[in-house]
Design a protein around this motif. Structure first.
Motif, short mmCIF file in Angstrom:
data_model
loop_
_atom_site.label_atom_id
_atom_site.label_comp_id
_atom_site.label_asym_id
_atom_site.label_seq_id
_atom_site.Cartn_x
_atom_site.Cartn_y
_atom_site.Cartn_z
N SER A 206 0.80 -1.22 0.00
CA SER A 206 0.00 0.00 0.00
C SER A 206 0.84 1.27 0.00
N ALA A 207 2.15 1.15 0.13
CA ALA A 207 3.02 2.33 0.18
C ALA A 207 4.17 2.16 -0.79
N GLY A 208 4.73 3.28 -1.23
CA GLY A 208 5.88 3.23 -2.11
C GLY A 208 5.48 3.31 -3.57
N LEU A 209 6.22 2.60 -4.40
CA LEU A 209 6.06 2.68 -5.85
C LEU A 209 4.85 1.87 -6.32
N GLN A 210 4.05 2.46 -7.20
CA GLN A 210 2.96 1.80 -7.91
C GLN A 210 2.01 1.02 -6.99
N PRO A 211 1.45 1.65 -5.97
CA PRO A 211 0.53 0.91 -5.09
C PRO A 211 -0.69 0.38 -5.82
N GLY A 212 -1.14 1.07 -6.88
CA GLY A 212 -2.29 0.60 -7.63
C GLY A 212 -2.04 -0.73 -8.33
N ILE A 213 -0.78 -1.01 -8.66
CA ILE A 213 -0.42 -2.30 -9.25
C ILE A 213 0.02 -3.27 -8.16
N ALA A 214 0.73 -2.76 -7.18
CA ALA A 214 1.31 -3.63 -6.14
C ALA A 214 0.25 -4.34 -5.31
N MET A 215 -0.87 -3.67 -5.00
CA MET A 215 -1.88 -4.29 -4.15
C MET A 215 -2.57 -5.46 -4.84
N PRO A 216 -3.05 -5.34 -6.11
CA PRO A 216 -3.60 -6.53 -6.77
C PRO A 216 -2.57 -7.65 -6.93
N VAL A 217 -1.33 -7.30 -7.20
CA VAL A 217 -0.27 -8.32 -7.31
C VAL A 217 -0.09 -9.04 -5.99
#
Length: 655
Positions: A315-326
């Protein structure tokens, strides 16, 4: 008396086995190449807050007491009213006790803590604690001196935030939550995708129910422990209603409450799976119900996994919109693989009816899960590590290497499990095999004798018209029959070999889950390296920086040289002196001179500076604020006429 800075809280099917092995080898080679490319070309990003600067700096000696102390962080943090405490040499509060002021602008996260007026000379201690954007508590302490360093009665705290008994209990609850989710989601997926008849097996029912109960209890424990975990560190504060209310207003608190609500929905799912679904005999109705349960279960499992993604590193740092689904996909794949392994082990040990078809189906599910884990793991590694030096030189990177090693061990053991599965399929499975081999050997003869004796008693009881006794003996007959089948299954070398290899996989999986739990609470490698780089230069070694930049505006008398001094070239206030010499090396006046500072690695700037003319060819500016250490680009714009202008730049290390 010394005070302590206060704490805040081989078979015919062998070729079929070799093909997946060759594919796995190709996959490993591809993974290595991709990781090398990603880690070799990654840029900086943060995902666990770190103190990147302060004014005064750690160990600095200032002539007069500052009006306030400022702290700069690598990412957004949550600070309470008492999160920063400044103590004088006698251990008394030197700050005013008011909440830290937000001094941030743009991407700069900066807070100021006002001090009392008229502070005496001596060494002051700054102790701080905050909660980073990824929900983890962080803390630290440093000192600075006014006038000259002095003896102090304050000892720097050695306990890190989130440590102690409360931290240990919170860590145990985190591990239990992951384990419970793996059993709940993975066990249910095993029944629906691999062995539908397993819905009526008591051992699998107990396994999934225990997973649900473990996850529920662990979530409640984390909700109660959250306040002391991020604050006082006192176990008694777990039952403080004000602290609990404050937790519910935070992102991690909302995620935990959402998880409890989803667990309520999952309880209904489990009840249907092991109730109405297990008893359903009509194949068409059962097929429709299977589809509905698969969709509903996937939605619930994804929602529960999302409660981790919402409040953890993703939820924090780079690209959270991609990181959370991943992150959600990663957790679901872990549950399907590891939870399915445990379910398979229980079925092999406790249920005599499972056949090789179910094992083969799980093998396919496991292979797909490994593919998803590989893809999502590569992305997460790039995002949280970034460089080869961080992979080997930080605690996070070293734990990640251990995790990769354990995954490799799991895949290696799984290869042997696939071989045992192939042998099981070739030799015959299920009830047919029991019937073929179940009449040989003293154990089965003994069981057959007990069963025959039970039949005689049942017949006699039936003749005496004693239905209760007949029912009791019928159950006894069923138990004897089940025991006979289990003995035959246990004597099967293929089944025993598969059971041993799956047991080894589960043992490695337990260790893998423990490493994963520790990894999620460890400061990411990127942030640790950034914090190191920002504090690598000691204040004593820092000093004025001298720059020389030749320029040519292209017009008449447009050539010259800019000389610049930056003093002390540290984060905070700096003095700038600029001299311009013409081509004849004599002082040269220009109509306009502008300076700008840019820190590309942190996306800061440009920060403009308009110096004042002091004398011919000499400009100066005092109190120029440079927010943090790093490799800054200094741009100098010189205009020598109405139309002739140029900008020259040079990198300079600050701090």
């Amino acid at each position: 008396m010394t005070a302590t800075a206060p704490r805040f809280g081989p078979s015919p099917s062998a070729p079929a086995v070799r093909r997946p092995l060759a594919a796995a080898a190709l996959l490993v080679a591809l993974v290595g190449t991709v990781i090398a490319l990603l880690l070799g070309g990654a840029g900086p990003v943060s995902a666990h807050a770190a103190l990147t600067g302060s004014d005064p700096q750690d160990g600095a000696v200032v002539a007069t007491a500052p009006k306030e102390v400022t702290l700069t962080f690598s990412e957004q943090v949550a600070l309470g009213d008492d999160s920063v405490r400044i103590l004088d040499p006698d251990g008394k509060r030197a700050d005013t006790g008011t909440a830290p002021r937000d001094l941030g602008s743009g991407s700069v996260v900066k807070y100021g803590v006002p001090l009392h007026a008229g502070l005496p000379d001596g060494t002051y201690t700054v102790a701080w604690q905050a909660v980073s954007a990824d929900s983890h508590p962080v803390s630290g302490a440093f000192t600075f001196s006014v006038g000259a360093p002095s003896k102090t009665t304050v000892a720097l705290p050695t306990d890190r935030a989130g440590g102690g008994v409360v931290g240990a209990l919170y860590g145990i609850a985190r591990y239990a939550a992951y384990a419970g989710f793996v059993l709940l989601a993975g066990g249910s997926a095993f029944v629906l995708a691999c062995w539908r008849r397993g819905a009526g097996a008591r051992p699998l029912q107990r396994l999934v129910a225990h997973g649900w109960l473990t996850l529920t209890i662990a979530t409640l424990a984390m909700l109660l422990l959250r306040s002391p975990y991020t604050g006082s560190g006192k176990l008694a504060d777990a039952f403080d209603l004000d602290g609990l209310k404050a937790v519910l207003d935070t992102k991690p608190g909302a995620a935990l409450v959402s998880r409890l609500l989803l667990l309520g929905a999952s309880a209904l799912f489990v009840a249907v799976l092991f109730g109405g679904y297990a008893k359903r005999e009509d194949e068409r109705e059962k097929k429709d119900l299977t589809f509905g349960l698969a969709i509903g279960g996937t939605v619930i499992a994804a929602g529960i996994a999302g409660t981790w993604a919402l409040a953890e590193h993703a939820s924090a740092g780079l690209q959270p919109g991609i990181a959370m689904p991943v992150d959600v996909l990663h957790l679901l794949a872990v549950a399907a693989w590891l939870g399915g392994l445990v379910a398979l082990l229980v079925a092999l040990h406790k249920t005599p009816d499972i056949d090789a078809t179910a094992v083969r189906r799980f093998s396919r599910v496991a292979f797909g899960s490994v593919l998803v884990l590989t893809a999502t793991g590569i992305y997460q590694s790039w995002r949280q590590v970034g460089t080869w030096s961080a992979l080997t030189g930080t605690a996070y990177g070293q734990l990640l290497l251990v995790k990769v090693g354990l995954v490799g061990a799991l895949v290696a053991i799984a290869f042997f499990s696939r071989r045992w599965t192939a042998r099981l399929i070739t030799s015959g499975t299920g009830t047919d095999k029991t019937e073929k081999t179940g009449r040989d050997g003293p154990e089965t003869d003994e069981a057959d004798g007990a069963e025959a004796e039970t039949d005689e008693v049942v017949t006699a009881a039936g003749g005496a018209e004693d239905p209760v006794r007949a029912a009791q003996l019928a159950r006894q007959r069923a138990a004897v029959s089940t025991a006979r089948k289990k003995r035959v299954r246990d004597a099967d070398p293929e089944r025993s070999g598969l059971r041993r290899s799956v047991l080894a996989e589960v043992g490695v999986a337990v260790a893998l889950l423990a490493v994963t739990t520790v990894l999620t609470s460890t400061e990411p490698a990127r942030t640790e390296e950034e914090a190191r780089s920002s504090t690598a230069a000691a204040p004593a070694s820092a000093g004025p920086v001298n720059l020389t930049l030749p320029f040519d505006t292209g017009g008449e008398n447009g050539k010259g040289t800019v000389r610049m001094d930056i003093d002390p070239a540290r984060p905070g206030a700096n003095e700038l002196h600029i001299w311009i010499d013409g081509a004849d090396e004599k002082p040269m006046d220009v109509p306009e001179l502008k300076i700008a500072f840019t820190l590309k690695s942190r996306d800061i700037g440009s920060l403009p500076v308009l110096p004042d003319r002091i004398a011919e060819g000499h400009w100066a500016s005092s109190g120029v604020q440079i927010p943090m250490a790093g490799d800054w680009k200094v741009s100098v714009t010189v205009r020598t006429s109405d139309i002739d202008q140029t900008t020259v730049d040079k990198n300079v290390k600050i701090g």
